[in-house]
Write a protein that holds these residues in place. Sequence first.
Motif, PDB file in Angstrom:
ATOM      1  N   ARG A  53       0.837  -1.207   0.000  1.00  0.00           N
ATOM      2  CA  ARG A  53       0.000   0.000   0.000  1.00  0.00           C
ATOM      3  C   ARG A  53       0.876   1.264   0.000  1.00  0.00           C
ATOM      4  NH1 ARG A  53      -5.110  -0.170   2.816  1.00  0.00           N
ATOM      5  NH2 ARG A  53      -6.315  -1.919   2.007  1.00  0.00           N
ATOM      6  N   TYR A  54       1.923   1.224   0.818  1.00  0.00           N
ATOM      7  CA  TYR A  54       2.785   2.411   0.933  1.00  0.00           C
ATOM      8  C   TYR A  54       3.499   2.698  -0.393  1.00  0.00           C
ATOM      9  CZ  TYR A  54       6.821   5.307   2.030  1.00  0.00           C
ATOM     10  OH  TYR A  54       7.765   6.286   2.014  1.00  0.00           O
ATOM     11  N   PHE A  55       4.083   1.670  -1.002  1.00  0.00           N
ATOM     12  CA  PHE A  55       4.816   1.882  -2.253  1.00  0.00           C
ATOM     13  C   PHE A  55       3.880   2.315  -3.369  1.00  0.00           C
ATOM     14  CE2 PHE A  55       7.925  -1.338  -0.395  1.00  0.00           C
ATOM     15  CZ  PHE A  55       8.818  -0.349  -0.010  1.00  0.00           C
ATOM     16  N   GLU A  56       2.643   1.838  -3.367  1.00  0.00           N
ATOM     17  CA  GLU A  56       1.669   2.255  -4.380  1.00  0.00           C
ATOM     18  C   GLU A  56       1.285   3.719  -4.191  1.00  0.00           C
ATOM     19  OE1 GLU A  56      -1.475  -0.531  -3.816  1.00  0.00           O
ATOM     20  OE2 GLU A  56      -0.643  -2.019  -5.203  1.00  0.00           O
ATOM     21  N   ALA A  57       1.218   4.148  -2.920  1.00  0.00           N
ATOM     22  CA  ALA A  57       0.832   5.533  -2.623  1.00  0.00           C
ATOM     23  C   ALA A  57       1.989   6.517  -2.810  1.00  0.00           C
ATOM     24  CB  ALA A  57       0.315   5.635  -1.187  1.00  0.00           C
ATOM     25  N   SER A  58       3.215   6.012  -2.801  1.00  0.00           N
ATOM     26  CA  SER A  58       4.389   6.876  -2.939  1.00  0.00           C
ATOM     27  C   SER A  58       4.460   7.475  -4.342  1.00  0.00           C
ATOM     28  CB  SER A  58       5.653   6.073  -2.645  1.00  0.00           C
ATOM     29  OG  SER A  58       6.789   6.900  -2.691  1.00  0.00           O
ATOM     30  N   LYS A  59       4.907   8.723  -4.435  1.00  0.00           N
ATOM     31  CA  LYS A  59       4.885   9.445  -5.706  1.00  0.00           C
ATOM     32  C   LYS A  59       5.877   8.885  -6.720  1.00  0.00           C
ATOM     33  CE  LYS A  59       3.310  13.761  -3.620  1.00  0.00           C
ATOM     34  NZ  LYS A  59       3.640  15.187  -3.346  1.00  0.00           N
TER      35      LYS A  59
END
Length: 409
Positions: free
Chosen positions: A298-304
């Motif tokens: 989730r975090y890597f997908e949300a990262s720009k």
Amino acid sequence: MFGGFKRNEEGNNVFANLKMLEKSLIGVGCPAHILNNCVHHGAERMDIDIENIINKIYQHFHIYTVRSEKLKEYCGFAEVEYRKLLSHSKSRWLSLFPGITRLIEMFPALKSFLSQEQPPTVIKKFFENEMSEIYLWHMHSLMAVFHTHVQTIEKESNSVVEVLTNLESVCKVLAQRKNQHFMSLKVKGLITQKRTEGKEEECNRFCVEVVNLYNRCSEYLAKWMKPLEEFSCFKWMVLSEMPSWTDVEPCVVYLIDKGIELDDVKCFDQVCNLRQFVERNKNDEDFSKLPAHKKWTRYFEASKNIECHSELLRIAQFFFAVTSHNANVERVFSLMQSQRTKERNKLSVDTMKGILTVQYNYRETSCIDFLNFLKSNKELLKNIRSTEKYVSAHQATHAVVEEELEDTN
């Protein structure tokens, strides 16, 4: 494989031999197996060997239909529902608890039936022993803890830190039970009854054995958990709490020592971004229930972009590459045994690999879903209909070599 908990490099074990290659190896072992052995180690000093009794009783009825039919009659007299007896294997980590549960369910009928028969001496002594039911119930309460934690550890997507947390949970339970001399209400009731019958000495001896049982289990588990303590620096990666640089810095040092290039300055800034992400999701119940690897996804997908998480990505790639247990390997072995039989003993390695890849990765997919998947993949259907799938691995390799020689010429 590891030559004991000390992992002696001079010993004749797989891990020591692999380390001779002068590679940086990380040994995890199998925590589920450790828990399984922990119970065996603790129960060794008990007066009654419950594991042996379960197997003896199972073997006494297993292939003898006449005995089983008579037992059904005694179940009617004892007002107990007849249920098939279960065996236990030391290599099957989840078989002991169901075996004890089934023996407790059938205990009145078995005791009544075997008192009229001539069973093996071990079984006879067990049912003649006034304390046998107490031992059975106490092992049942202890095994409930181990059974639940082994099931949790064996989950396919567990990380090594989540496994370590489970082992620490077992240690805490054992310590609390030992400190408070815990026994279930059922066991306490049976002990009180036996004391009124004049079995004071036997009851006192049992209480001492209970404390020894907790002590031996605790000591064994603490000893075998030591090799896993090196992963404690990764606990922040579960993202159950807000990570701080104080938590992350030891992890960075650990990876640099392993030869992994990390920029600690960039990593600090990226941890600050991660903190903001965790802060936004701290009240999301669905997020908190996710396993560690899905939280990071989730975090890597949300990262720009990659610059916002490059160092954290390297940490995650290392961490999630560490195998947390052997259960998945054992599952693959089981699938392989069902395919490579005496009748099918000429399967090539590539064929076996293909079969196991499909079976393992699609084992939770229904036939209808798999059919729809095939229909929607035209390229795959084309390959299935082609004759190339009949080309042997040897022929394919030979063809590749010929092509390379032609290119060289």
